[in-house]
Design a protein around this motif. Structure first.
Motif, PDB file in Angstrom:
ATOM      1  N   LEU A 172       0.840  -1.200   0.000  1.00 29.72           N
ATOM      2  CA  LEU A 172       0.000   0.000   0.000  1.00 29.72           C
ATOM      3  C   LEU A 172       0.877   1.253   0.000  1.00 29.72           C
ATOM      4  CD1 LEU A 172      -2.790  -0.981   2.565  1.00 29.72           C
ATOM      5  CD2 LEU A 172      -2.921  -0.982   0.071  1.00 29.72           C
ATOM      6  N   PRO A 182       1.363  -0.550  -5.690  1.00 21.84           N
ATOM      7  CA  PRO A 182       0.937   0.792  -6.106  1.00 21.84           C
ATOM      8  C   PRO A 182       1.910   1.388  -7.112  1.00 21.84           C
ATOM      9  CG  PRO A 182       1.904   0.868  -3.915  1.00 21.84           C
ATOM     10  CD  PRO A 182       1.890  -0.567  -4.323  1.00 21.84           C
ATOM     11  N   TRP A 208      -8.987   3.356  -2.524  1.00 23.45           N
ATOM     12  CA  TRP A 208      -7.750   3.195  -1.755  1.00 23.45           C
ATOM     13  C   TRP A 208      -8.057   3.182  -0.256  1.00 23.45           C
ATOM     14  CZ3 TRP A 208      -3.451   1.277  -3.304  1.00 23.45           C
ATOM     15  CH2 TRP A 208      -2.987   1.483  -4.607  1.00 23.45           C
ATOM     16  N   PRO A 254      -4.707   8.408  -0.710  1.00 21.26           N
ATOM     17  CA  PRO A 254      -3.405   7.834  -0.391  1.00 21.26           C
ATOM     18  C   PRO A 254      -2.244   8.711  -0.801  1.00 21.26           C
ATOM     19  CG  PRO A 254      -4.396   6.711  -2.270  1.00 21.26           C
ATOM     20  CD  PRO A 254      -5.441   7.618  -1.700  1.00 21.26           C
TER      21      PRO A 254
END
Length: 374
Positions: free
Chosen positions: A121, A154, A210, A359
Motif C-alpha cells: 500500500l 501501487p 484506496w 493515499p
C-alpha cells in the motif's frame, strides 16, 4: 448470501478445521521460520474459504468484510502462515471492477487456491514510478511476496496511484526473501527494473477505493491480533489452573487472578471493537472505525502477549513453548500496513477532515527495520 451464513456458525466451522489441522501440539519452527503452509492453503480453497469475498456471479459466496474478519480472527488464533489478507483483499477489489483485464482468470485462480497474492500500500510501502509503460523501483518488507504468484503494488500515475497486478515471473521482477522476527509469516524485498505493464492488470483506483483497501487491511490485521490474543489467553489460563506452587494452583493467587481479569476485560473490549468496526465498514461506515479498532487491538494484543510470557514463568521463555510465536506475531501486527501512530493519525484525518483520505496525501512509510532479524 451474507444473510444465510451466521458469523458464529462460520467461526465454529473454521475453528474446528484449523484446530484439527494443527493437531494436539504446536509445531515450533526453526529460526528460518515456517514460511507458507501450502497444505492449509489448499484445504482453505477446497472448503471455499478463498471464495468468501468473491461475488456470487464469479463463483464466490459474495460475503463482506464482517464475515472475512471471522476468518482472519481464526487464522490469527492458530498463527496460520498463509497470505489470506492480501489474497482476499485483492479478490474483493477485482470483484468491484467488472471491466478489469483478466479479471475472471485472476478470480478463478484465487478461488482455486492457485494464485497467492502479495499486497503493498502507498502509505506503508511507497509506490513505484512509471515511465513509458514501464515501472521501476523497490518495495521493502512486502508480506508473503517471497511465496506469491501475483504482486499487487501501487504505481504512481501522475498525481494519483493505480494498483498494478504484476506476475512474480515477469521480466525485471526480482524477489529477495528477508527473515522476520515473526516465524509464522514471511516477507521479501521486491525490485522492479523497467517492468513492462503491457499485459498486466492495472486498476486505476479512486481515493475512496484506496481508503477501502486500507480499511480492509486494518480490519484484517486487527482481527488477527484479537484472534491470537484470545487463543493465547485460553492457553495461559489453562497453564495457571494446572501449574502448582506451594501445593496450590498458581491461578488461585490473587495477584495473578487480578492480572488475568484485567487482560480479559481489555481483550473483550478489543474484540468487540474490531467486530463492530468490521460491521460498520461493511455497511459503508467511515474508515475511522477500522483504523481506530486496529490501533487499539494490536497494542492490547501485543501487551498481553508480553505479559503471557511472564505468566508462564520459566517455560514461557523457552523456544519449545509457543508463547514466543504469539508474541512475535503480535509485535509484527503492530507494524503491518501502518504503525499504531499512523492509524491514530488516520482516525483524526477521517473524523475531522472533510472527504475521504486520499493515499497520495500520505508520506511513504517503509516497514521499519526492527521487524527483520539481525
Amino acid at each position: 448470501m451474507s444473510d444465510t451464513i451466521e458469523p458464529n456458525e462460520l467461526r465454529d466451522s473454521v475453528r474446528e478445521v484449523l484446530a484439527d489441522h494443527r493437531g494436539d501440539s504446536w509445531a515450533i519452527p526453526g529460526e528460518e521460520g515456517r514460511g507458507l503452509d501450502r497444505a492449509l492453503w489448499a484445504q482453505m480453497a477446497q472448503l471455499g474459504w478463498l471464495a468468501l469475498g468473491v461475488p456470487e456471479d464469479d463463483g464466490g459466496l459474495g460475503l463482506g468484510i464482517a464475515h472475512l474478519a471471522v476468518l482472519y480472527e481464526e487464522l490469527g488464533r492458530e498463527l496460520a502462515p498463509v497470505p489470506a489478507l492480501s489474497t482476499l483483499a485483492l479478490a474483493g477489489l477485482l470483484g468491484a471492477h467488472p471491466d478489469a483485464a483478466d479479471r475472471e482468470g485472476h478470480l478463478a485462480a484465487i478461488v482455486e487456491g492457485t494464485c497467492l497474492a502479495a499486497l503493498a500500500l502507498p502509505a506503508s510501502h511507497g509506490a513505484l514510478t512509471q515511465e513509458g509503460g514501464k515501472v521501476s523501483g523497490s518495495l521493502r518488507n512486502v508480506p508473503f511476496a517471497d511465496v506469491a504468484d501475483l504482486l499487487a503494488v501501487p504505481v504512481r500515475a501522475g498525481p494519483d496511484f493505480a494498483l498494478a497486478l504484476i506476475p512474480v515471473v515477469a521480466e525485471g521482477v526480482h524477489v529477495a526473501a528477508r527473515p522476520l522476527v515473526d516465524l509464522t509469516r514471511s516477507s521479501a524485498e521486491v525490485e522492479f527494473a523497467a517492468v513492462l505493464l503491457a499485459g498486466c492488470t492495472v486498476l486505476p483506483l479512486s481515493a475512496a477505493e484506496w481508503s477501502a483497501l486500507e480499511d480492509h487491511a486494518a480490519i484484517a490485521t486487527a482481527a488477527d491480533a484479537v484472534g491470537l490474543a484470545g487463543g493465547l489467553f485460553e492457553m495461559t489460563l489453562d497453564y495457571l489452573k494446572t501449574r502448582e506452587q506451594f501445593g496450590r494452583a498458581i491461578g488461585s493467587f490473587q495477584a495473578l487472578k487480578a492480572r488475568m481479569a484485567d487482560w480479559k476485560a481489555k481483550l473483550e473490549a478489543a474484540t468487540a471493537l474490531v467486530r463492530h468496526a468490521a460491521a460498520q465498514v461493511e455497511a459503508g461506515g467511515a474508515g475511522a472505525a477500522a483504523s481506530g479498532a486496529r490501533a487499539y487491538a494490536v497494542e492490547i494484543a501485543a501487551g498481553f502477549a508480553e505479559d503471557a510470557v511472564q505468566l508462564h514463568g520459566g517455560i514461557g521463555f523457552t523456544w519449545e513453548h509457543p508463547c514466543h510465536l504469539f508474541l512475535k506475531r503480535a509485535k509484527l501486527n503492530e507494524q503491518l500496513y501502518g504503525s499504531p501512530t499512523y492509524h491514530k493519525e488516520r482516525v483524526a484525518r477521517l473524523a475531522f477532515c472533510e472527504g475521504a483520505f486520499a493515499p497520495h496525501d500520505a508520506p511513504a512509510r517503509a516497514e521499519p527495520a526492527p521487524l527483520l532479524q539481525a
